[in-house]
Design an enzyme around this catalytic site. Sequence first.
Site, PDB file in Angstrom:
ATOM      1  N   ASP A 184      44.480 -56.424   3.943  1.00 35.33           N
ATOM      2  CA  ASP A 184      44.451 -57.096   5.239  1.00 35.33           C
ATOM      3  C   ASP A 184      45.610 -58.082   5.383  1.00 35.33           C
ATOM      4  O   ASP A 184      46.279 -58.125   6.421  1.00 35.33           O
ATOM      5  CB  ASP A 184      43.108 -57.803   5.445  1.00 35.33           C
ATOM      6  CG  ASP A 184      42.621 -58.530   4.198  1.00 35.33           C
ATOM      7  OD1 ASP A 184      43.402 -58.656   3.236  1.00 35.33           O
ATOM      8  OD2 ASP A 184      41.458 -58.971   4.178  1.00 35.33           O
ATOM      9  N   ASP A 188      33.202 -56.588   9.079  1.00 38.73           N
ATOM     10  CA  ASP A 188      32.460 -56.121   7.915  1.00 38.73           C
ATOM     11  C   ASP A 188      30.992 -55.996   8.284  1.00 38.73           C
ATOM     12  O   ASP A 188      30.502 -56.660   9.206  1.00 38.73           O
ATOM     13  CB  ASP A 188      32.632 -57.091   6.747  1.00 38.73           C
ATOM     14  CG  ASP A 188      34.033 -57.040   6.153  1.00 38.73           C
ATOM     15  OD1 ASP A 188      34.741 -56.041   6.395  1.00 38.73           O
ATOM     16  OD2 ASP A 188      34.415 -57.999   5.460  1.00 38.73           O
ATOM     17  N   LYS A 241      38.717 -49.651   1.319  1.00 39.11           N
ATOM     18  CA  LYS A 241      38.471 -50.049   2.709  1.00 39.11           C
ATOM     19  C   LYS A 241      39.656 -49.711   3.608  1.00 39.11           C
ATOM     20  O   LYS A 241      39.474 -49.349   4.779  1.00 39.11           O
ATOM     21  CB  LYS A 241      38.179 -51.551   2.770  1.00 39.11           C
ATOM     22  CG  LYS A 241      37.886 -52.068   4.168  1.00 39.11           C
ATOM     23  CD  LYS A 241      37.650 -53.570   4.157  1.00 39.11           C
ATOM     24  CE  LYS A 241      37.470 -54.117   5.563  1.00 39.11           C
ATOM     25  NZ  LYS A 241      37.283 -55.590   5.570  1.00 39.11           N
ATOM     26  N   GLU A 278      24.750 -53.303   0.260  1.00 40.28           N
ATOM     27  CA  GLU A 278      24.875 -53.562   1.697  1.00 40.28           C
ATOM     28  C   GLU A 278      23.754 -52.790   2.398  1.00 40.28           C
ATOM     29  O   GLU A 278      23.961 -51.683   2.887  1.00 40.28           O
ATOM     30  CB  GLU A 278      26.251 -53.123   2.210  1.00 40.28           C
ATOM     31  CG  GLU A 278      27.389 -53.919   1.598  1.00 40.28           C
ATOM     32  CD  GLU A 278      28.762 -53.346   1.921  1.00 40.28           C
ATOM     33  OE1 GLU A 278      29.737 -54.100   1.849  1.00 40.28           O
ATOM     34  OE2 GLU A 278      28.857 -52.140   2.240  1.00 40.28           O
ATOM     35  N   ASP A 328      31.294 -45.453   3.788  1.00 35.34           N
ATOM     36  CA  ASP A 328      32.005 -44.892   2.640  1.00 35.34           C
ATOM     37  C   ASP A 328      31.062 -44.501   1.511  1.00 35.34           C
ATOM     38  O   ASP A 328      31.503 -43.927   0.516  1.00 35.34           O
ATOM     39  CB  ASP A 328      33.051 -45.895   2.129  1.00 35.34           C
ATOM     40  CG  ASP A 328      34.463 -45.439   2.446  1.00 35.34           C
ATOM     41  OD1 ASP A 328      34.621 -44.538   3.290  1.00 35.34           O
ATOM     42  OD2 ASP A 328      35.412 -45.977   1.844  1.00 35.34           O
TER      43      ASP A 328
END
Length: 728
Positions: free
Chosen positions: A444, A304, A280, A111, A140
């Site tokens: 989620d 995200d 997460k 990412e 993180d």
Amino acid sequence: MRGEGEGRLFETRVRRGRTWYKLYAASVCGGVCLTWVYRATNIPEIGEKGRWALMGMLVAELCFGFYWVLTQSFRWCPIYHRTFKERLSQKYGNELPPVDIFVCTADPTIEPPVLVMNTVLSVMTYDYPPEKLSIYVSDDGASELTFYALLEATDFVRHWISFCKRFDVEPRSPAAYFSSPELHDLRYASELDRIKEMYYAMEDRIKVATNFGRVASGVNKQHKGFSEWNSQITPGNHQAIVQILIDGRDQNATDIEGNTLPTLVYLSREKRPQYPHNFKAGALNALIRVSSEISNSPVILNVDCDMYSNSSESVKNAMCFFLDEQCGQQIGYVQFPQNFNNLDKSNIYGDYISIINEVEMPGLGDSMYLGTGCFHRRESLCGRKYSEHCRMLRDMWNQVKMRKPEESTSFLEERAKDLASCTYEQSTNWGKDIGIKYGCLVEDVVTGLSIQMNGWRSIYYNPSRKGFLGISPTTLSQLLVQHKRWSEGLFQTFLSKYCPFLYGYGKIELRLQMSYATYMLWAPMSLPTLYYVTIPSLCLLKGIPLFPRISSSWFPVFVYVIIGTQAYSLGEALWCQQSFRSWWNMQRMRLMRRTCSYFFSLIDTTMQSLGLGKSSFDITAKVADHEALERLKKGVMEFGSSSPMFSVLAAIAMLNLLCLVASVPMAVVREGFKDQMALQFLLCGMLVMLNLPIYHGMFLRKDRGRLPTFLALESCLIAALACLLSLY
């Protein structure tokens, strides 16, 4: 929730033509029941040829039939919403509730910091009072590269916000806007050139640091936050880092025109090897606590890092639901759909998202929480049950948290670090009754279900201009692994106390329970699918009929069910503005997901239930090499690796090819073969056609994205062995 009257901020309407659909569904249901009758009354006697194969067909078709009934929960009564933002502006003006925005990232390698920075810039430029926006970035991976990218963004955003609002720019992610094929207004060409030059210079600096693996020594002196990093810090072992990069309440925090900037906070919660960090879910819960100390906004948006804001009006759209006087106080969250900006025209990986967004999600009545692009009411996310007291809370929504004189930026950072420590949640209800749920790969979905169980309603809102755009997997391996994780987590949820039929009994509608179950049963549906793509083909090779003859009165029943369901599926795809080729690719990928991703997730879930394994959280890569991207643009499927999933795919493909080739001479020579085996031959032929990209990857391609040679040989051997064994 039908919005009627001039004072309403949104309206709800039911999709037309449902009577015709219900008649169609009833006819298909009747056909499915008749196929069950045929199967049950035509099972051979004990000792007769094909008895066990036909019994298996009955079980498989019972599974398919019941699953089809579950899918009708989406299509029975879909509803759509429309917001009235002009009424919102007339009624509230700038007296709107403050909003906290959470952006999550976990690994700077998959990412990239530039990706994270663009998402952050897109949500900092909403068409919303900037003093009421607070952006929190959870890193993180504890990467100073991500921190550096955000630090660079703090200067660029002063120019970018002004540019976006002066020229009404969409989308407001710089990378997305500058790469847009649409022609930019020539009236501000000089301004555009200037801002592009600034952006690309900043992007180059960030990429240089990223490629080098660390920030240059001179840059470290630009901000006190760099002192948090040292040689001992690792992604899984570090102290809490909280840095307020832009303090929106500081009079000096303004753009180039003197307007207030949104608050920007960097957070990397404390991690220690001896304490579980809960992936997460743990990061989001740390964000909830830290934000409550700094801004404590009543509405929270989480996205995200790869899901940038594509519409500057998304916040106002969400507020139309929360602030509606008739039923807004009961709405716990507003979910925007996931959409992707990197899908190829042919949809080679059969992305099903358009069907989910346009057909399935609107049929829920309420909405699932999808983990990104969701606006939450803070009290619902923190475990509060809906009650009349919640009506009074809304009167305080437009109040920005006032800071005491002694609360300097440094003071707030130190207070927030305590809330982000790895020991804070010990002996508390965080992850249980408060915040995002722990203990599941699909935290989620479970969290959204729990919010609904607490009496809150939810909204699925799909505006004409997509609210958020992200990055879909660019290789087959990424896609299959992603679906494996999802289906594994969903099936674990179904087997847990959160099973919608048990947990939701009497509290949420049966239609919503069925909708949840449709996704949660992805994994077990792999078994009847695997049976259907192997046994009929092997029986075709051996000459055992599993379907009625063409001359049989039962034949039209099977034909109607097959053609009826597939024709409607095609019509649904065309209605969602997909092409025939795209629909065909969807069928291929549905087959691949069921026979690989869902099957492997079923195995893993079973092993975990027996105490022989544990869940892992795999992050989907957001980058791909240049050659793979070029093949994607050409609509060529990317294999490349020797994944066990590819072994299964290739073996099934070769088995069907061998059975089809071997049955052609029998169709020509053997009398009555065509009459007996027509549907079986058709099924085998369709499976071969669906698997054409696999044959291409095995035998015809020479690029790096082909299937490895040894895997192709292995699959041929397995398929040949299965065919030989079936003949004896």
